[in-house]
Design a protein around this motif. Structure first.
Motif, PDB file in Angstrom:
ATOM      1  N   UNK A 164      36.080   6.418  21.990  1.00 15.80           N
ATOM      2  CA  UNK A 164      36.662   5.758  20.832  1.00 15.80           C
ATOM      3  C   UNK A 164      35.925   6.067  19.541  1.00 15.80           C
ATOM      4  N   UNK A 165      34.934   6.954  19.620  1.00 15.94           N
ATOM      5  CA  UNK A 165      34.126   7.298  18.452  1.00 15.94           C
ATOM      6  C   UNK A 165      34.836   8.245  17.503  1.00 15.94           C
ATOM      7  N   UNK A 166      34.282   8.317  16.282  1.00 16.01           N
ATOM      8  CA  UNK A 166      34.845   9.152  15.224  1.00 16.01           C
ATOM      9  C   UNK A 166      33.767  10.052  14.623  1.00 16.01           C
ATOM     10  N   UNK A 167      34.129  11.305  14.423  1.00 14.92           N
ATOM     11  CA  UNK A 167      33.284  12.255  13.701  1.00 14.92           C
ATOM     12  C   UNK A 167      34.038  12.626  12.435  1.00 14.92           C
ATOM     13  N   UNK A 168      33.344  12.597  11.291  1.00 21.15           N
ATOM     14  CA  UNK A 168      33.949  13.035  10.037  1.00 21.15           C
ATOM     15  C   UNK A 168      33.063  14.090   9.398  1.00 21.15           C
ATOM     16  N   UNK A 169      33.696  15.055   8.755  1.00 22.56           N
ATOM     17  CA  UNK A 169      32.963  16.110   8.067  1.00 22.56           C
ATOM     18  C   UNK A 169      33.937  17.085   7.443  1.00 22.56           C
ATOM     19  N   UNK A 228      37.969  21.726   4.670  1.00 21.16           N
ATOM     20  CA  UNK A 228      38.987  20.700   4.846  1.00 21.16           C
ATOM     21  C   UNK A 228      38.337  19.459   5.442  1.00 21.16           C
ATOM     22  N   UNK A 229      38.500  18.313   4.783  1.00 23.76           N
ATOM     23  CA  UNK A 229      38.007  17.057   5.335  1.00 23.76           C
ATOM     24  C   UNK A 229      38.684  16.828   6.671  1.00 23.76           C
ATOM     25  N   UNK A 230      37.877  16.500   7.687  1.00 18.32           N
ATOM     26  CA  UNK A 230      38.404  16.418   9.041  1.00 18.32           C
ATOM     27  C   UNK A 230      37.876  15.178   9.749  1.00 18.32           C
ATOM     28  N   UNK A 231      38.754  14.578  10.527  1.00 15.42           N
ATOM     29  CA  UNK A 231      38.410  13.442  11.382  1.00 15.42           C
ATOM     30  C   UNK A 231      38.676  13.863  12.819  1.00 15.42           C
ATOM     31  N   UNK A 232      37.624  13.791  13.638  1.00 18.62           N
ATOM     32  CA  UNK A 232      37.767  14.053  15.073  1.00 18.62           C
ATOM     33  C   UNK A 232      37.645  12.707  15.785  1.00 18.62           C
ATOM     34  N   UNK A 233      38.503  12.451  16.754  1.00 18.12           N
ATOM     35  CA  UNK A 233      38.484  11.204  17.518  1.00 18.12           C
ATOM     36  C   UNK A 233      38.209  11.533  18.980  1.00 18.12           C
ATOM     37  N   UNK A 234      37.401  10.698  19.632  1.00 18.95           N
ATOM     38  CA  UNK A 234      37.134  10.894  21.050  1.00 18.95           C
ATOM     39  C   UNK A 234      37.839   9.810  21.836  1.00 18.95           C
ATOM     40  N   UNK A 235      38.706  10.237  22.757  1.00 20.62           N
ATOM     41  CA  UNK A 235      39.412   9.270  23.602  1.00 20.62           C
ATOM     42  C   UNK A 235      39.419   9.764  25.035  1.00 20.62           C
ATOM     43  N   UNK A 237      29.052   5.553  17.634  1.00 13.67           N
ATOM     44  CA  UNK A 237      30.435   5.187  17.337  1.00 13.67           C
ATOM     45  C   UNK A 237      30.984   6.052  16.207  1.00 13.67           C
ATOM     46  N   UNK A 238      30.081   6.432  15.277  1.00 17.42           N
ATOM     47  CA  UNK A 238      30.450   7.239  14.113  1.00 17.42           C
ATOM     48  C   UNK A 238      29.407   8.330  13.934  1.00 17.42           C
ATOM     49  N   UNK A 239      29.878   9.547  13.710  1.00 16.73           N
ATOM     50  CA  UNK A 239      28.984  10.653  13.338  1.00 16.73           C
ATOM     51  C   UNK A 239      29.518  11.228  12.035  1.00 16.73           C
ATOM     52  N   UNK A 240      28.656  11.220  11.022  1.00 10.57           N
ATOM     53  CA  UNK A 240      29.001  11.730   9.693  1.00 10.57           C
ATOM     54  C   UNK A 240      28.290  13.067   9.519  1.00 10.57           C
TER      55      UNK A 240
END
Length: 188
Positions: free
Chosen positions: A167-172, A181-188, A145-148
């Motif tokens: 619906x998962x989120x990757x942050x890095x 750059x702090x980034x949020x990727x969303x999977x839909x 659900x989350x990948x850091x």
């Protein structure tokens, strides 16, 4: 050194003042002894607003960046999380206080061992350290659900993307033109 006091100062002056507002996350940061994830000679620097070198080329991200990234991931108590490049396990331990289960992936055997020891000593039993190449992720326990991403990447590895559930989120931290750059990727 009074690490509990240093931790409270870190929360008050670095975390709360930099738009980290999730109370569950703030409580986790306040409770987790960051110094346990730092080599003994560097422990007095555990709560400074700076990256701390854990091994050649490997760093413990500054507290504010870690906090902002985890907050952006919107971790739920039911989430399965993957911490890629877990190093000594600090971010994985924070995630374990917020998520149901955490897999901490680390390529460096010595760092993986230190992470395992730190998590065990702190009684964190919903996080497991796995040795493996960062870019490959850990497909065995996917989907997540989350990948850091505990570090910076120039390109998000496709294997990591493939392990993210709907619906998962990757942050890095994404490197673009030499700038992180702090980034949020969303999977839909």
């Amino acid at each position: 050194m009074d690490y509990a006091l240093a931790r409270q100062h870190m929360v008050d002056s670095q975390i709360r003042t930099n738009k980290v507002t999730d109370e569950r996350l703030i409580d986790a940061i306040r409770a987790l002894p960051r110094e346990r994830f730092v080599p003994e000679p560097l422990r007095p620097r555990s709560y400074v607003d700076d990256d701390i070198e854990l091994a050649p080329g490997r760093y413990l991200m500054e507290p504010m960046v870690t906090g902002r990234l985890i907050q952006a991931a919107a971790v739920k108590a039911t989430d399965m999380a993957l911490a890629v490049g877990a190093a000594t396990g600090y971010a994985a331990a924070l995630l374990a206080k917020l998520a149901n289960t955490v897999v901490a992936l680390e390529a460096d055997g010595a760092l993986a061992q230190r992470a395992s020891v730190a998590l065990a000593e702190l009684g964190i039993d919903n996080a497991a350290v796995v040795e493996g190449q960062h870019a490959a992720g850990c497909a065995k326990h996917a989907p997540y659900d989350v990948i850091f991403l505990d570090g910076a990447v120039e390109q998000l590895p496709q294997a990591i993307v493939d392990q993210l559930g709907d619906g998962g989120r990757i942050v890095g931290v994404a490197i673009e033109g030499g700038i992180g750059r702090a980034t949020l990727w969303l999977k839909s």
